[in-house]
Design a protein around this motif. Structure first.
Motif, PDB file in Angstrom:
ATOM      1  N   LYS A   1       0.681  -1.082   0.098  1.00 43.96           N
ATOM      2  CA  LYS A   1       0.168   0.038   0.086  1.00 43.96           C
ATOM      3  C   LYS A   1       0.828   1.310  -0.266  1.00 43.96           C
ATOM      4  O   LYS A   1       2.146   1.183   0.413  1.00 43.96           O
TER       5      LYS A   1
ATOM      6  N   GLU B   1      -6.749   7.137   4.816  1.00 44.89           N
ATOM      7  CA  GLU B   1      -6.287   6.044   4.115  1.00 44.89           C
ATOM      8  C   GLU B   1      -6.957   4.619   4.945  1.00 44.89           C
ATOM      9  O   GLU B   1      -6.654   3.361   4.687  1.00 44.89           O
TER      10      GLU B   1
ATOM     11  N   GLN C   1     -10.545  13.621  -2.036  1.00 48.27           N
ATOM     12  CA  GLN C   1      -9.596  13.413  -0.869  1.00 48.27           C
ATOM     13  C   GLN C   1      -9.991  14.633  -0.095  1.00 48.27           C
ATOM     14  O   GLN C   1      -9.889  14.704   1.105  1.00 48.27           O
TER      15      GLN C   1
ATOM     16  N   LYS D   1      -4.151   8.673  -6.394  1.00 45.06           N
ATOM     17  CA  LYS D   1      -4.270   8.891  -4.998  1.00 45.06           C
ATOM     18  C   LYS D   1      -4.491  10.417  -4.421  1.00 45.06           C
ATOM     19  O   LYS D   1      -4.117  10.859  -3.492  1.00 45.06           O
TER      20      LYS D   1
END
Lengths: 340, 340
Positions: free
Chosen positions: A141, A174, A317, A287
């Motif tokens: 990850k 996360e 995000q 991401k």
């Protein structure tokens, strides 16, 4: 609309390598995906309205705010942020400062984003310095690497705050439970390191709210064995840029080697698809961007060459960050420290 | 024999991952290739004699020196060097100290090599600190990265000496005329950097004997655009280990991806040969080891997993270093500095 908290995000549309077009497309898809989000696009009004004219979208949830000036990476960041009051970057940051928006996204000059975040949005209560904290790709990850910002020559207490902020971010955004934190070092034994690491190490060990697992050598970083990788900004900067540069060089050398003969070109066609999958894992675009943590609002820096995918990820995000009140949790976490 | 200067090299045969066998084979081929070289192998005498028994070689030019103790990477380096007087590493270093040998090669514990080099062989006249200076692979010619040793928290004057030593090494060993030197920084403008870089920058600029070209960001390192890359040991260590770790991770991910389907496996067969060529360019084994510069004799650290090829390269490297009197040139170069 659902009953979720409404979240407003200011997006600077100037300064990215791919122009306002990718930002507009990302914004349209971003509000489709996040129905509680409203986006404020700052930049050249006419251009933005023309670009938006090509899409069907909820007109109440994308607003255009005119800005006539531009900050480029050739401008001295602090100077530019102070003098170019009508730049898309400063106008967007002021929307966060005055409370219109909760978060800010820009693909523009890193220096100006860092300077503007500090001077315009301002540090939250109890925060000593504000680290830039990108997620870096690994074979597992992604890990959070902080600080990659401008806080060179930081003190040990500052690094301890960074470790706290990074842990809170990774837990809430996360979903890592009790995230592990390691400090970048030149060996794994406790007595190794430079003066800064040696002073910081026992402070981290003493923090009950930080899951500190000791030192990490840089060769272990790409394995993804820890959630939060802590280092001061100079070293963080060297790591993130070497990651980028070495990856690029190796892949281009491998590509060249595959195109060197007819036989290998045939082979390249057959391995193209799985290789692309690997490479996309090692690219950060899915991401979102790098958050500048510890400010009164969220400031996110996306890559200069970001495309719509990274804009959409950054919107998601920012939404998660606000909805889950990560800022509030950071302030709470840091206040415990001073009460210790 | 020709009329070249005779060069004696002490090689520690214990401590490498591949045992004494690869060292013996490398030594036999090394003296064949360099007819002015004599090698002193330190380690378990009986084992070495048995291994040597399998080769035909000039018996006057490989000598075995018995050593009964071993230093491993689990030993505390300074302590081990002080107490394990009969270890293969200490015995070999003493051969340099007493003048029997000109140079030393080891695949053993880096820490013990660094400590032993300083404490046993000792610094040459005028040298403040002794940097470990590996050549790193790039898409062009290799660059010299220093310091990757143990001199953390070095002062600016120390870095200036490192720049001089690195330049002299690259000019004499790698044949780079007037080698370029850049300092690792977080931006390319002169005002960027941490306190150490900001203080070192003008000192380097003022040195007429250093071809200083300014700052280099780490993303540019793999391009090979400069000959000597200067940084203090903590950052150097992070760079060299990340280079190693990221390269390994990326290549293993690419390999996995190629083996993920029947189709891609077929492709892998076709691209194998040119890819291997690229990878060998990015492996350091054909470039010898990392010299520890500024000592009274030459100390070279080769990789723990070095095979015979790296031993042969290191013998060639030591021979060039001694024949071309790089130590003398370094002492001369540093003495000019104090006369300035």
């Amino acid at each position: 609309m659902n009953d979720k908290k409404k979240v407003n995000i200011a997006i600077d549309t100037i300064g990215g390598d791919n122009g306002a077009e990718v930002v507009v497309r990302g914004a349209v898809k971003g509000i489709e995906e996040n129905d509680n989000v409203t986006v404020y696009l700052t930049g050249h009004k006419k251009e933005l309205e023309t670009l938006l004219g090509e899409y069907k979208y909820d007109k109440d949830r994308i607003k255009v705010v005119d800005a006539t000036e531009e900050i480029t990476c050739h401008d001295a960041p602090v100077e530019a942020v102070r003098t170019k009051k009508d730049s898309s970057l400063v106008v967007a940051l002021n929307l966060v400062k005055d409370g219109t928006c909760d978060a800010f996204i820009s693909a523009g000059s890193s220096g100006a984003v860092l300077a503007g975040g500090q001077f315009i949005v301002g540090r939250a209560k109890g925060v000593r310095r504000t680290p830039l904290a990108p997620l870096i790709p690994t074979s597992g990850k992604p890990s959070l690497l902080l600080d990659c910002g401008a806080n060179v020559d930081a003190r040990p207490e500052v690094l301890v705050q960074f470790a706290r902020m990074g842990s809170i971010y990774m837990e809430n955004i996360e979903g890592r439970k009790n995230p592990t934190v390691a400090i970048v070092n030149i060996g794994t034994e406790e007595e190794k390191g430079n003066a800064l690491v040696k002073e910081t190490f026992p402070l981290l060990k003493a923090c009950k709210d930080i899951n500190f697992v000791g030192s990490i050598e840089s060769r272990e970083i790409p394995t993804g064995k820890v959630d939060v990788i802590l280092t001061e900004a100079f070293v963080g900067n060297v790591i993130i840029k070497l990651y980028e540069g070495l990856g690029k060089t190796l892949l281009s050398e491998i590509k060249d080697s595959m195109l060197s003969s007819f036989k290998s070109k045939m082979g390249a066609l057959l391995v193209k698809k799985p290789m692309k999958k690997t490479l996309s894992k090692f690219s950060a675009s899915n991401k979102g961007g790098a958050p500048l943590l510890g400010l009164k609002g969220l400031v996110v820096k996306i890559h200069g060459n970001a495309k719509e995918g990274e804009v959409i990820s950054a919107i998601r995000q920012c939404n998660d960050f606000v909805i889950r009140d990560v800022s509030g949790k950071i302030i709470e976490g840091l206040s415990k420290e001073s009460a210790e």
